[in-house]
Write an enzyme that holds these catalytic residues in place. Structure first.
Site, short mmCIF file in Angstrom:
data_model
loop_
_atom_site.label_atom_id
_atom_site.label_comp_id
_atom_site.label_asym_id
_atom_site.label_seq_id
_atom_site.Cartn_x
_atom_site.Cartn_y
_atom_site.Cartn_z
N ASP A 1 0.82 -1.22 0.00
CA ASP A 1 0.00 0.00 0.00
C ASP A 1 0.85 1.27 0.00
O ASP A 1 0.41 2.31 -0.50
CB ASP A 1 -1.00 0.02 1.16
CG ASP A 1 -0.39 -0.24 2.51
OD1 ASP A 1 0.83 -0.45 2.58
OD2 ASP A 1 -1.15 -0.24 3.49
C1 LIG Z 1 5.67 -7.51 16.54
C2 LIG Z 1 6.76 -6.63 16.09
C3 LIG Z 1 7.87 -7.24 15.34
C4 LIG Z 1 6.70 -5.35 16.41
C5 LIG Z 1 7.38 -4.28 15.70
C6 LIG Z 1 6.40 -3.36 15.12
C7 LIG Z 1 6.04 -3.64 13.66
C8 LIG Z 1 5.63 -5.08 13.46
C9 LIG Z 1 4.89 -2.71 13.24
C10 LIG Z 1 5.17 -1.25 13.61
C11 LIG Z 1 4.62 -0.39 12.44
C12 LIG Z 1 3.77 -1.33 11.64
C13 LIG Z 1 2.44 -1.38 12.33
C14 LIG Z 1 3.44 -1.03 10.21
C15 LIG Z 1 3.11 -2.02 9.28
C16 LIG Z 1 3.42 -3.41 9.63
C17 LIG Z 1 3.78 -3.71 11.08
C18 LIG Z 1 4.59 -2.61 11.73
C19 LIG Z 1 5.89 -2.45 10.97
C20 LIG Z 1 2.56 -1.66 7.91
C21 LIG Z 1 3.73 -1.47 6.99
C22 LIG Z 1 1.67 -2.77 7.33
C23 LIG Z 1 0.79 -2.30 6.16
C24 LIG Z 1 -0.06 -1.14 6.58
O1 LIG Z 1 -1.06 -0.75 5.67
C25 LIG Z 1 0.78 0.05 6.97
C26 LIG Z 1 1.49 0.62 5.77
C27 LIG Z 1 -0.16 1.13 7.49
C28 LIG Z 1 1.71 -0.40 8.11
C29 LIG Z 1 2.66 0.68 8.56
C30 LIG Z 1 3.27 0.39 9.88
#
Ligand SMILES: CC(C)=CCC[C@@H](C)[C@H]1CC[C@@]2(C)C3=C(CC[C@]12C)[C@@]1(C)CC[C@H](O)C(C)(C)[C@@H]1CC3
Length: 749
Positions: free
Chosen positions: A453
Site C-alpha cells: 500500500d
Molecule cells: C511484533 C513486532 C515485530 C513489532 C514491531 C512493530 C512492527 C511489526 C509494526 C510497527 C509499524 C507497523 C504497524 C506497520 C506495518 C506493519 C507492522 C509494523 C511495521 C505496515 C507497513 C503494514 C501495512 C499497513 O497498511 C501500513 C502501511 C499502514 C503499516 C505501517 C506500519
C-alpha cells in the site's frame, strides 16, 4: 546499570531544557534528535516550528481568520500544517504508542556496551515515568492499554537499567504491580527472551527457538521464509541468540533484578515450568496444542543437539542477520529486529567492528523526543505514508492550486523522487526478499522494504503531483512509474487481495505456531482491505494516464480485488481494519475501491450496506468514535468520545459511496470544524493506529491530513448535492448523484 539517575519523583516537568532539542532531518528523511549543550550552538541553530511543535512548545504560529465554511477550514488546516513540513519536503512525526520497544533499546544497548547521551537517558526515564498508569503504576502493551506483565516487567527493567533506584517511588509502585501480575515468571515469551539475554531469567524457562528451522528445505510449509516478514525477521536473531544462549555476565544489577522481579526466590524457581507461564491479562493468542506438543519435542532435542548441525544453523542465522543489516543499512525491518540484530552483531564482532558502530548510530533513528519524554518508535518514521496522504488531500481538495501552496508541493515531489527504491536489495534471494525495484516503503528508501500500500500511495501521490498540477517538474520518469506498477502486479494473491509486504507464502495453520502470546495473526501474511485499496486505486489512476501499459493485467487485478473485498465485508456492513482503528478506517478504503468500479450507495448492495452501517454508528454530536478494542475483538466498540480522525474516515467513506443524504455529512463537518483550533491545527485525540490486533500505534499526522482532505472534499460534495436538490431537501436523485460523484472523484476516475 548506567550511572545512578538523580531524578525527582515525577516526570511532569522536563528533565532537560526543551529549548535545546533540535530535530535533524537528512539523508532522504532520516530523523534524529540532537541536544545542543551550549548557548552559542543554540543561537547559531535556532529552533524552528517543526522542533517546537513536536516538543509541545508554543509554535508562535498566528491565529487565522475564522473559517466560514469547510473549505476555509481545510485551508486554515494546511496553513498550519505547511509549517510542519521539513526542509526536504516530508512531514516528520512521532511514531510511538507501543510500550514494549523502549526496553529493547535500553536492555539491548546495555548488554552490547553502548551508552546514551545523558539527556537522552534522562528523557527516556521521564517518558516511562509519564507513561506509568497512575492507578497501579504499571505499563501496558501500548500507551492506552491496561497494565500487563509484558509492559510492566520490561519497562521496570528498563528504568532500573537506565539508573533509577529500586526504591524510587515509581519503581516501588511498578514492582508491586508486576508482582500482582505474577512477577516476571509470568511474562510472555518475548519478555522472557529479553530477560534471559540480560541474565535475570533462565534460558531453561523459554520455549525453544531453534535456528535449525533455517536448514529445512525451502519448500516445506513450515520453513520460516514463509512466515510474515516481521515475525521471521525477529526470529532470525532470536534463533541465533538462543542457539548460542547469549547471556550477559552477572553483575550487581543482575543480582538485584533477580531479587526484585519475582514473587518467589529466584534460585528456587523451577524454570521449565515457567515456559508456558503467561499472565492471563497478557494472553491474546494462547498456545495451541500443536505448539505445546512441538515445544516438548524441541525441548527434548535441546538436550541432545547435534553440534555440527547447531553450528551450521547458527551460522545460517548469522548470515541472515548480516544480509538484513546490509540490505537496510543497519535500520533493519523494524525496532525489535533492530535491537536483536544489534546484540548479535555486538556479541559476534565486538565494539571495534563496522557493524557495531553502524548499529550504534542507527539506534538514533528510532528515538523520538516528545513533550512527555523520549520514546522508541514503531519504525524509523512514517515519512512516505504521511506525505502520501497530505499531498493527495491537497490535490483532491483544490488546495494544491493555490499559489501559497506551490512550493510545498514541489518539495514534496522532490522527496518522493528521492524515496522511490530503484533496485532490488543487495542480498535478494538469499534473504528471501520480495522485489523492491520501483517500490516505495513506509518510511525511507534506506529502510528499503516494499510495502504494497505504500507503493500504491507513493505512486498515487506522484501521479497527482506530476500529472494533475501544471507547475510541477516531471521528476519521476514513465519508466519508474512502470517499475512501480510492475512491483504491484507481482503482489496480488490468488484470491484477489493484497497483503502488506509480500505474497501470502504460508498456510493458515502456521498461526497455530504463533509463539508470541500477546499478538494475533502474526505468522503469515493476510489480505487486507486497506492494502488492496491503495493498490487498485493507484492502478486505476495509472491506467487513465498510461492506458497502454499492461492494461489487461491491471483490469484483471482490479476485478480480482473487488471480488476479494466483497467477500471480506462483515455481515453488519463494515470491514475490519488491521492497521488503523478500525471499522471506520477499513470501510473508508473498501468503499473507495468499490467506487472505482461504479459500486455506490445507489448501485450496489455492498456499498449501501456499508453506508447504513456507518450511519448507524454516527453519534448525536455528528462524529464517529471507536476504541482500539474494536481491533482486538473484531467487533465495534464505542470510544468514550467521538474522534476527529475517525469522523473524517467515515465521511470520506460516505462520499466515496456517493451517499445521497447531506445531513449526516454536514453534521460531521460541523463537528470537525468545531474542534479546530484558532491557528488552524487540531488537538491530539485518541491513538489512531493498530497492528497485530492488540498494539495501538500513533499516527499524529493523521489529525492534519484527514481533516484537511475530508473538509475540502465535503465542501464541494455538499455544494453539489445542494445544487442538485434545491437547498432544502438534502436528498439526491439518481442524476444528481452521478454529478456530485463525478466532480468529487474527478481526479480519480
Ligand atoms: C511484533 C513486532 C515485530 C513489532 C514491531 C512493530 C512492527 C511489526 C509494526 C510497527 C509499524 C507497523 C504497524 C506497520 C506495518 C506493519 C507492522 C509494523 C511495521 C505496515 C507497513 C503494514 C501495512 C499497513 O497498511 C501500513 C502501511 C499502514 C503499516 C505501517 C506500519
Amino acid at each position: 546499570m548506567y550511572p545512578r539517575a538523580n531524578v525527582g519523583p515525577s516526570g511532569e516537568k522536563p528533565f532537560t531544557e526543551y529549548s535545546r532539542w533540535r530535530l535533524v532531518v537528512n539523508d532522504g528523511g532520516r530523523h534524529t534528535w540532537r541536544y545542543l549543550r551550549t548557548d552559542e550552538e543554540c543561537k547559531a541553530w535556532p529552533q524552528n516550528e517543526v522542533d517546537k511543535y513536536w516538543l509541545g512548545l508554543e509554535t508562535g504560529l498566528p491565529d487565522l481568520p475564522p473559517a466560514k465554511d469547510a473549505f476555509e477550514a481545510a485551508r486554515n488546516g494546511y496553513e498550519f500544517y505547511k509549517h510542519l513540513q521539513s526542509h526536504d519536503g516530508h512531514w516528520p512525526g512521532e511514531y510511538g504508542g507501543p510500550m514494549f520497544l523502549l526496553p529493547g533499546l535500553v536492555i539491548g544497548s546495555y548488554i552490547a556496551g553502548m551508552t546514551f547521551k545523558e539527556e537522552e537517558r534522562l528523557e527516556m526515564i521521564r517518558y516511562l515515568f509519564n507513561r506509568a498508569h497512575p492507578e497501579d503504576g504499571g505499563w501496558g502493551i501500548h500507551v492506552e492499554g491496561v497494565s500487563t506483565c509484558f509492559g510492566t516487567g520490561l519497562n521496570y527493567v528498563a528504568l532500573r537499567v537506565l539508573g533509577v533506584d529500586a526504591d524510587h517511588p515509581v519503581c516501588v509502585k511498578a514492582r508491586a504491580c508486576l508482582h500482582k501480575l505474577g512477577g516476571a515468571a509470568a511474562i510472555p515469551a518475548w519478555g522472557k527472551f529479553w530477560l534471559s539475554l540480560l541474565n535475570v531469567y533462565d534460558w531453561e524457562g523459554n520455549n525453544p527457538v531453534p535456528p535449525e528451522l533455517w536448514l529445512l528445505p525451502d519448500w516445506l510449509p513450515i520453513h520460516p521464509h514463509r512466515w510474515w516478514i516481521h515475525t521471521r525477521t525477529v526470529y532470525v536473531p532470536m534463533s541465533y541468540l538462543y542457539g548460542i544462549r547469549y547471556t550477559f555476565p552477572e553483575n550487581d544489577l543482575v543480582r538485584e533484578l533477580r531479587q526484585e522481579l519475582y514473587t518467589q526466590d529466584y534460585y528456587s524457581i523451577y524454570w521449565p515450568d515457567q515456559r508456558n507461564n503467561v499472565c492471563s491479562v497478557d494472553l491474546y493468542s494462547p498456545h495451541s496444542k500443536l505448539f505445546d506438543a512441538l515445544a516438548v519435542v524441541l525441548s527434548a532435542y535441546e538436550q541432545c543437539t547435534i553440534p555440527p548441525l547447531r553450528a551450521a544453523a547458527v551460522k545460517k542465522a548469522y548470515d541472515l542477520i548480516i544480509y538484513e543489516d546490509e540490505n537496510t543499512d543497519y535500520q533493519t525491518l523494524g525496532p525489535v529486529s533492530k535491537m536483536f540484530n544489534l546484540v548479535a552483531r555486538a556479541h559476534a564482532e565486538g565494539p571495534e567492528s563496522h557493524a557495531y558502530k553502524m548499529h550504534e548510530i542507527k539506534r538514533q533513528d528510532f528515538m523520538w523526543m516528545g513533550e512527555d519524554g523520549l520514546r522508541m518508535c514503531g519504525t524509523n518514521g512514517s515519512q512516505l505514508w504521511d506525505l502520501g496522504f497530505i499531498t493527495q488531500a491537497l490535490v483532491e481538495t483544490g488546495l494544491a492550486k493555490l499559489d501559497e501552496n506551490r512550493e510545498s508541493l514541489i518539495k514534496a515531489l522532490e522527496w518522493l523522487d528521492e524515496a522511490q527504491i530503484r533496485d532490488n536489495p543487495k542480498h535478494y534471494h538469499t534473504s528471501y526478499r520480495h522485489t523492491t525495484k520501483g517500490a516505495w516503503g513506509f518510511s525511507t528508501k534506506e529502510q528499503g522494504y516494499t510495502v504494497s500500500d505504500c507503493t500504491g500511495e507513493g505512486l498515487k501521490a506522484t501521479m497527482y503531483l506530476q500529472h494533475h498540477l501544471d507547475f510541477t517538474p516531471k521528476l519521476i520518469s514513465d519508466r519508474r512509474m512502470f517499475d512501480a506498477i510492475d512491483v504491484l502486479l507481482t503482489m496480488q494473491n490468488p484470491s484477489g487481495g493484497y497483503a502488506s509486504y509480500e505474497l501470502v507464502r504460508g498456510p493458515k495453520w502456521l498461526e497455530w505456531l504463533n509463539p508470541a502470546e500477546v499478538f494475533g495473526d502474526i505468522m503469515i501474511e493476510y489480505l487486507y482491505p486497506e492494502c488492496t485499496t491503495s493498490v487498485i486505486t493507484s492502478l486505476a489512476i495509472f491506467r487513465k494516464i498510461y492506458p497502454d501499459y499492461r492494461s489487461r493485467d491491471i483490469e484483471r487485478t482490479i476485478q480480482g480485488a473487488i471480488k476479494y473485498l466483497h467477500e471480506a465485508q462483515k455481515p453488519e456492513g463494515g470491514w475490519v481494519g488491521s492497521w488503523g482503528i478500525c471499522f471506520t478506517y477499513a470501510t473508508q478504503f473498501a468503499l473507495e475501491s468499490l467506487s472505482l468500479v461504479g459500486e455506490t450507495y445507489e448501485t450496489s448492495n455492498y456499498s449501501r450496506r456499508a453506508c447504513e452501517f456507518l450511519i448507524g454508528k454516527q453519534r448525536t454530536d455528528g462524529g464517529w468514535g471507536e476504541s482500539y478494542k474494536s481491533c482486538e475483538l473484531g467487533a465495534w466498540v464505542e470510544h468514550e468520545n467521538s474522534q476527529v480522525v475517525q469522523t473524517c474516515w467515515a465521511v470520506m467513506a460516505l462520499m466515496y459511496a456517493k451517499y445521497p443524504h447531506g445531513e449526516p455529512i454536514e453534521r460531521a463537518v460541523h463537528l470537525v470544524m468545531s474542534r479546530q483550533l484558532p491557528n488552524g491545527s487540531w488537538p491530539q485525540e485518541a491513538i489512531e493506529g493498530i497492528f497485530n490486533k492488540t498494539c495501538a500505534i500513533a499516527y499524529p499526522n493523521f489529525k492534519f491530513s484527514f481533516p484537511i482532505w475530508m473538509l475540502g472534499k465535503a465542501h464541494q460534495y455538499l455544494k453539489e448535492l445542494r445544487a442538485e436538490n434545491g437547498v432544502a431537501s438534502g436528498h439526491a436523485n439518481d442524476k444528481s448523484n452521478g454529478k456530485a460523484g463525478g466532480i468529487m472523484n474527478g481526479y480519480k476516475h
